[in-house]
Write a protein that holds these residues in place. Structure first.
Motif, PDB file in Angstrom:
ATOM      1  N   TYR A  78       0.746  -1.266   0.075  1.00 21.39           N
ATOM      2  CA  TYR A  78      -0.010  -0.120   0.098  1.00 21.39           C
ATOM      3  C   TYR A  78       0.825   1.093  -0.031  1.00 21.39           C
ATOM      4  CZ  TYR A  78      -4.083  -2.951   1.171  1.00 21.39           C
ATOM      5  OH  TYR A  78      -5.015  -3.394   1.282  1.00 21.39           O
ATOM      6  N   ILE A  79       0.858   1.883  -1.064  1.00 21.39           N
ATOM      7  CA  ILE A  79       1.788   3.146  -1.188  1.00 21.39           C
ATOM      8  C   ILE A  79       1.091   4.609  -0.926  1.00 21.39           C
ATOM      9  CG2 ILE A  79       3.084   4.497  -2.973  1.00 21.39           C
ATOM     10  CD1 ILE A  79       3.185   1.635  -4.421  1.00 21.39           C
ATOM     11  N   ARG A  80       1.572   5.339   0.259  1.00 21.56           N
ATOM     12  CA  ARG A  80       0.706   6.273   0.498  1.00 21.56           C
ATOM     13  C   ARG A  80       1.478   7.677  -0.316  1.00 21.56           C
ATOM     14  NH1 ARG A  80       3.158   6.117   6.675  1.00 21.56           N
ATOM     15  NH2 ARG A  80       5.006   5.408   5.196  1.00 21.56           N
ATOM     16  N   LEU A  81       0.389   8.109  -0.682  1.00 21.64           N
ATOM     17  CA  LEU A  81       0.943   9.374  -1.557  1.00 21.64           C
ATOM     18  C   LEU A  81       1.705  10.312  -0.986  1.00 21.64           C
ATOM     19  CD1 LEU A  81       0.161  10.745  -4.431  1.00 21.64           C
ATOM     20  CD2 LEU A  81      -1.963  11.845  -3.376  1.00 21.64           C
ATOM     21  N   GLU A  82       1.458  10.422   0.287  1.00 26.27           N
ATOM     22  CA  GLU A  82       2.220  11.489   1.101  1.00 26.27           C
ATOM     23  C   GLU A  82       3.844  10.935   1.300  1.00 26.27           C
ATOM     24  OE1 GLU A  82      -2.069  11.413   1.698  1.00 26.27           O
ATOM     25  OE2 GLU A  82      -0.586  10.030   2.047  1.00 26.27           O
ATOM     26  N   HIS A  83       3.698  10.002   1.069  1.00 25.54           N
ATOM     27  CA  HIS A  83       5.249   9.244   1.633  1.00 25.54           C
ATOM     28  C   HIS A  83       5.874   8.369   0.329  1.00 25.54           C
ATOM     29  CE1 HIS A  83       4.854  10.294   5.720  1.00 25.54           C
ATOM     30  NE2 HIS A  83       3.628   9.747   5.691  1.00 25.54           N
ATOM     31  N   LEU A  84       5.678   8.994  -1.008  1.00 21.99           N
ATOM     32  CA  LEU A  84       6.027   8.464  -2.199  1.00 21.99           C
ATOM     33  C   LEU A  84       7.406   7.917  -2.136  1.00 21.99           C
ATOM     34  CD1 LEU A  84       4.462  10.065  -5.148  1.00 21.99           C
ATOM     35  CD2 LEU A  84       3.738   7.734  -4.382  1.00 21.99           C
ATOM     36  N   SER A  85       8.245   8.536  -1.835  1.00 18.16           N
ATOM     37  CA  SER A  85       9.580   8.250  -1.951  1.00 18.16           C
ATOM     38  C   SER A  85       9.958   6.891  -0.959  1.00 18.16           C
ATOM     39  CB  SER A  85      10.815   9.260  -1.582  1.00 18.16           C
ATOM     40  OG  SER A  85      10.435   9.605  -0.181  1.00 18.16           O
ATOM     41  N   GLU A  86       9.527   6.953   0.176  1.00 11.95           N
ATOM     42  CA  GLU A  86       9.663   5.806   1.101  1.00 11.95           C
ATOM     43  C   GLU A  86       8.705   4.455   0.652  1.00 11.95           C
ATOM     44  OE1 GLU A  86       8.276   4.486   5.747  1.00 11.95           O
ATOM     45  OE2 GLU A  86       8.271   6.779   5.048  1.00 11.95           O
ATOM     46  N   ASP A  87       7.595   4.616   0.360  1.00 11.29           N
ATOM     47  CA  ASP A  87       6.681   3.626  -0.001  1.00 11.29           C
ATOM     48  C   ASP A  87       6.810   3.159  -1.496  1.00 11.29           C
ATOM     49  OD1 ASP A  87       5.840   4.005   2.703  1.00 11.29           O
ATOM     50  OD2 ASP A  87       3.672   4.439   2.015  1.00 11.29           O
ATOM     51  N   LEU A  88       7.495   3.656  -2.361  1.00 16.09           N
ATOM     52  CA  LEU A  88       7.556   3.091  -3.806  1.00 16.09           C
ATOM     53  C   LEU A  88       8.867   2.330  -3.709  1.00 16.09           C
ATOM     54  CD1 LEU A  88       7.221   6.381  -6.111  1.00 16.09           C
ATOM     55  CD2 LEU A  88       5.776   4.087  -6.046  1.00 16.09           C
ATOM     56  N   ALA A  89       9.657   2.307  -2.824  1.00 17.93           N
ATOM     57  CA  ALA A  89      10.979   1.550  -3.009  1.00 17.93           C
ATOM     58  C   ALA A  89      10.724   0.152  -3.149  1.00 17.93           C
ATOM     59  CB  ALA A  89      11.523   1.795  -1.576  1.00 17.93           C
ATOM     60  N   PRO A  90       9.657  -0.605  -2.295  1.00 24.26           N
ATOM     61  CA  PRO A  90       9.485  -2.037  -2.789  1.00 24.26           C
ATOM     62  C   PRO A  90       9.035  -2.378  -4.148  1.00 24.26           C
ATOM     63  CG  PRO A  90       8.484  -1.489  -0.327  1.00 24.26           C
ATOM     64  CD  PRO A  90       8.782  -0.018  -1.316  1.00 24.26           C
ATOM     65  N   LEU A  91       8.103  -1.675  -4.619  1.00 26.89           N
ATOM     66  CA  LEU A  91       7.814  -1.555  -6.006  1.00 26.89           C
ATOM     67  C   LEU A  91       8.925  -1.585  -6.735  1.00 26.89           C
ATOM     68  CD1 LEU A  91       5.590  -1.861  -8.179  1.00 26.89           C
ATOM     69  CD2 LEU A  91       5.302   0.717  -7.864  1.00 26.89           C
ATOM     70  N   GLU A  92       9.763  -0.384  -6.682  1.00 30.09           N
ATOM     71  CA  GLU A  92      10.737  -0.075  -7.544  1.00 30.09           C
ATOM     72  C   GLU A  92      11.789  -1.095  -7.463  1.00 30.09           C
ATOM     73  OE1 GLU A  92      10.866   4.840  -7.924  1.00 30.09           O
ATOM     74  OE2 GLU A  92      11.975   3.682  -6.423  1.00 30.09           O
ATOM     75  N   ARG A  93      12.288  -1.649  -6.123  1.00 35.05           N
ATOM     76  CA  ARG A  93      12.802  -3.102  -6.309  1.00 35.05           C
ATOM     77  C   ARG A  93      12.528  -4.223  -7.170  1.00 35.05           C
ATOM     78  NH1 ARG A  93      13.623  -1.325  -0.681  1.00 35.05           N
ATOM     79  NH2 ARG A  93      11.813  -2.845  -0.046  1.00 35.05           N
ATOM     80  N   HIS A  94      11.205  -4.481  -6.987  1.00 36.97           N
ATOM     81  CA  HIS A  94      10.536  -5.551  -7.819  1.00 36.97           C
ATOM     82  C   HIS A  94      10.751  -5.188  -9.188  1.00 36.97           C
ATOM     83  CE1 HIS A  94       7.356  -8.581  -9.005  1.00 36.97           C
ATOM     84  NE2 HIS A  94       7.042  -7.615  -9.840  1.00 36.97           N
ATOM     85  N   LEU A  95      10.319  -4.067  -9.718  1.00 34.19           N
ATOM     86  CA  LEU A  95      10.487  -3.550 -11.159  1.00 34.19           C
ATOM     87  C   LEU A  95      11.957  -3.815 -11.657  1.00 34.19           C
ATOM     88  CD1 LEU A  95       8.020  -0.634 -11.328  1.00 34.19           C
ATOM     89  CD2 LEU A  95       7.672  -2.907 -12.110  1.00 34.19           C
ATOM     90  N   GLY A  96      13.028  -3.108 -10.739  1.00 36.29           N
ATOM     91  CA  GLY A  96      14.139  -3.044 -11.398  1.00 36.29           C
ATOM     92  C   GLY A  96      14.460  -1.869 -11.741  1.00 36.29           C
ATOM     93  N   PHE A  97      13.652  -0.750 -11.660  1.00 37.70           N
ATOM     94  CA  PHE A  97      14.036   0.602 -12.200  1.00 37.70           C
ATOM     95  C   PHE A  97      13.254   1.736 -11.376  1.00 37.70           C
ATOM     96  CE2 PHE A  97      10.722  -1.212 -15.062  1.00 37.70           C
ATOM     97  CZ  PHE A  97       9.734  -0.542 -14.900  1.00 37.70           C
TER      98      PHE A  97
END
Length: 215
Positions: A152-171
């Motif tokens: 669950y990615i909080r809009l107010e904490h994008l840089s923190e909460d996007l990290a797991p998704l970006e690790r999964h994507l690889g970019f």
């Protein structure tokens, strides 16, 4: 919604959470077999691929995981990184109200928003019932009722909460700001203490789960 077998993810787009910006960032790196459901440019171009598709529910940009049962098999879904965006409910309600006021289609929420000031809109029983009936988890439950969400990615904490998704994507993802509404920047100015409390009760599940506060 975006279903990407090649990249192994599914993005569920909850309304008025900044999801269009994320969808555009994801579709910029879309693979040929990605299923794009919505009104972004690539989704519109690929809309014909869904013609005749059978699913449990409505196939549209805000489909839930339960809705797409039949479009993809349960064993395929279980292998995907499922995620969504969430947003402070008090801020989200203000965004929703201003978006509705710009619409012209025939819907009770559109008519209400165009006829009354925000405080009356947000305390209307229909508005409160709608928010209460659709916490974030309701979008992330499969057809069997089991909640399935890796992030669950909080809009107010994008840089923190996007990290797991970006690790999964690889970019890394670069998000544009789309669907910007014409509204006051500080959502708190539109509330009274009573209306803030009323929406807080309706959205109590998400407020407790994601640590949101009115202030």
């Amino acid at each position: 919604m975006i279903i990407s077998p090649g990249r192994g993810y599914i993005f569920v787009h909850i309304p008025k959470t900044g999801g269009t910006s994320l969808a555009l960032a994801l579709e910029a790196r879309a693979m040929k077999d990605d299923i794009l459901i919505g009104d972004t440019p690539k989704a519109r171009r690929r809309r014909g691929r869904l013609r005749g598709a059978q699913a449990r529910g409505r196939l549209w940009k805000h489909s839930t995981l339960a809705d797409i049962d039949g479009l993809i098999a349960p064993d395929v879904l279980s292998g995907l990184f499922a995620f969504t965006l969430v947003r402070n409910p008090w801020d989200r309600a203000v965004s929703y109200y201003h978006w509705l006021r710009d619409q012209g289609f025939d819907h009770p929420a559109v008519h209400l928003a165009r006829q009354v000031p925000f405080d009356r809109f947000v305390t209307d029983p229909a508005t409160l019932a709608s928010f209460a009936a659709s916490p974030a988890a309701s979008y992330m439950r499969r057809a069997d009722g089991v909640e399935y969400c890796a992030a669950y990615i909080r809009l107010e904490h994008l840089s923190e909460d996007l990290a797991p998704l970006e690790r999964h994507l690889g970019f890394r993802l670069a998000l544009p700001h789309e669907n910007r509404s014409d509204r006051v920047a500080d959502y708190r100015r539109l509330y009274t203490s009573d209306s803030a409390a009323a929406l807080g009760r309706a959205c109590a599940e998400d407020i407790a789960r994601f640590g949101y506060e009115f202030g």
